[in-house]
Design an enzyme around this catalytic site. Sequence first.
Site, PDB file in Angstrom:
ATOM      1  N   GLU A   1       0.800  -1.233   0.000  1.00 17.16           N
ATOM      2  CA  GLU A   1       0.000   0.000   0.000  1.00 17.16           C
ATOM      3  C   GLU A   1       0.831   1.281   0.000  1.00 17.16           C
ATOM      4  OE1 GLU A   1      -2.781  -0.237   3.236  1.00 17.16           O
ATOM      5  OE2 GLU A   1      -3.950  -1.793   2.257  1.00 17.16           O
TER       6      GLU A   1
ATOM      7  N   GLU B   1      -5.438  -8.413   0.408  1.00 10.78           N
ATOM      8  CA  GLU B   1      -6.086  -8.101   1.691  1.00 10.78           C
ATOM      9  C   GLU B   1      -7.560  -7.825   1.473  1.00 10.78           C
ATOM     10  OE1 GLU B   1      -4.454  -5.055   4.278  1.00 10.78           O
ATOM     11  OE2 GLU B   1      -2.409  -5.728   3.816  1.00 10.78           O
TER      12      GLU B   1
HETATM   13  C1  GAL Z   1      -4.178  -2.204   5.480  1.00 11.76           C
HETATM   14  C2  GAL Z   1      -2.819  -2.621   5.952  1.00 11.76           C
HETATM   15  C3  GAL Z   1      -2.822  -3.709   6.972  1.00 11.76           C
HETATM   16  C4  GAL Z   1      -3.977  -3.645   7.941  1.00 11.76           C
HETATM   17  C5  GAL Z   1      -5.287  -3.323   7.246  1.00 11.76           C
HETATM   18  C6  GAL Z   1      -6.473  -3.088   8.157  1.00 11.76           C
HETATM   19  O1  GAL Z   1      -4.138  -0.874   5.078  1.00 11.76           O
HETATM   20  O2  GAL Z   1      -2.021  -3.059   4.879  1.00 11.76           O
HETATM   21  O3  GAL Z   1      -1.583  -3.684   7.603  1.00 11.76           O
HETATM   22  O4  GAL Z   1      -3.709  -2.868   9.018  1.00 11.76           O
HETATM   23  O5  GAL Z   1      -5.147  -2.207   6.437  1.00 11.76           O
HETATM   24  O6  GAL Z   1      -6.592  -1.760   8.525  1.00 11.76           O
END
Ligand code: GAL
Length: 469
Positions: A165, A373
């Site tokens: 990200e 994710e």
């Molecule tokens: C993303 C990040 C993760 C995790 C997730 C939930 O932005 O890559 O590390 O924290 O959000 O907020």
Amino acid sequence: MAFPAGFGWGAATAAYQVEGGWNADGKGPSVWDTFTHQGGERVFKNQTGDVACGSYTLWEEDLKCIKQLGLTHYRFSLSWSRLLPDGTTGFINQKGIAYYNKIIDDLLANGVIPIVTLYHFDLPQALEDQGGWLSEAVIDSFNKYAQFCFSTFGDRVKQWITINEPGILALFAYDLGMFPPGVPHFGTGGYQAAHNLIKAHARAWHSYDSLFRKEQKGMVSIALFSGWVEPADPNSMADQEAAKRAIAFQLDFFAKPIFIDGDYPEVVKSHVASMSKKQGYPSSRLPEFTEEEKKMIKGTADFFAMHYYTARLVKYRENEKGELGICQDAEVDFFPDPSWKSVDWVYMVPWGIRKLLKYIADMYNNPVIYITELGLPQKDPAPLDDTQRWEYFRQIFQELFKAIQLDKVNLKVCCMWSLLDNFEWTQGYSSRFGLFHVDFEDPARPRVPYTSAKEYAKIIRNNGLEGCL
Ligand code: GAL
């Protein structure tokens, strides 16, 4: 609702959020160690990742969770300063190598494919001290670190994410100053950092391509975050344009240079340039790539790695006063539809993921897509029976199914965030994203499956939604 044969079902974590062992066995400090140790209530209750889930010593417990779920893929990140304590290859920490070797070997021995992120927000403090991502010097350090990782682990790791990200990192760390190093540079720092992040990614991809690909035969990409957006008033041209800009500023900003032509979207360039002019800057606050850099950046991803959490409505908001900031440059206001339910910032909009996938397929030439994710938090204390959260996940999987079957999106892997409840950055342990509950009061950090974990295991077993709650 069977998914295509061979579909990848994964879960993800990141080093600082789960490992702990912040100074164990020669690990150097990262910016998150420094930031959390400084206190000052920038993190919920001044919590730290010093111990977190204890995964540095409790990897075997994580492996049990992975096996219980039956994951096909596990995404984790390497702690740069555990491997290279001062960020450079001048000194290599063998204990760090041994730790990650064990994880990789155990995964492979259990038939789980590792997806490895080189860098997930935790820059070595030594490199931050030299300017971090605001400085071009970090590009070379990152490239050397990437080469070191490819040569050390690439015989077994075939799926790499260079940077997690970059958009969130640039915005939170260097523009708003909410993440370490904690110093805001509104409207300038974010762009400068993003510019260096893109170049660092591209350099690392080329290193892989020219030095390792032939022998190792792996794939390298970068994980991009984007929310989905809809115009607040679908009949308003201004809101429709605002929605396009919102995606351009967060997703295409990185994806267009990397996947298409080495350069930022026109709408981003023109908006930042005209706002900069209005503010009296001699040139645009958005740096420019040279022609040579554009050539170097173009085409530097072997698949599309995306993150989806949530959606917003957007409205055009003129930046009349010329305020400094990235959203201000985009001239968009983000807000939720009043009917959407939420946990923290995550408004539950399952259909947003299908739209985002379709957008990526259309814009980026139907690439192979990995969702690296996807998740929903629970507030602490979280019930083990999280049937409600599962209901949302089930809807999400239905949307993925439609994206594959109806929209013909080339989605291959889906990784849930996260395997475990963990240190959720500035929200500390108050926000629980895990499929497994972790008791952070208990030194043994026991992992206990939520209902969602048990249901996810069924999905994985059946390669689809059949037989689930
Ligand atoms: C993303 C990040 C993760 C995790 C997730 C939930 O932005 O890559 O590390 O924290 O959000 O907020």
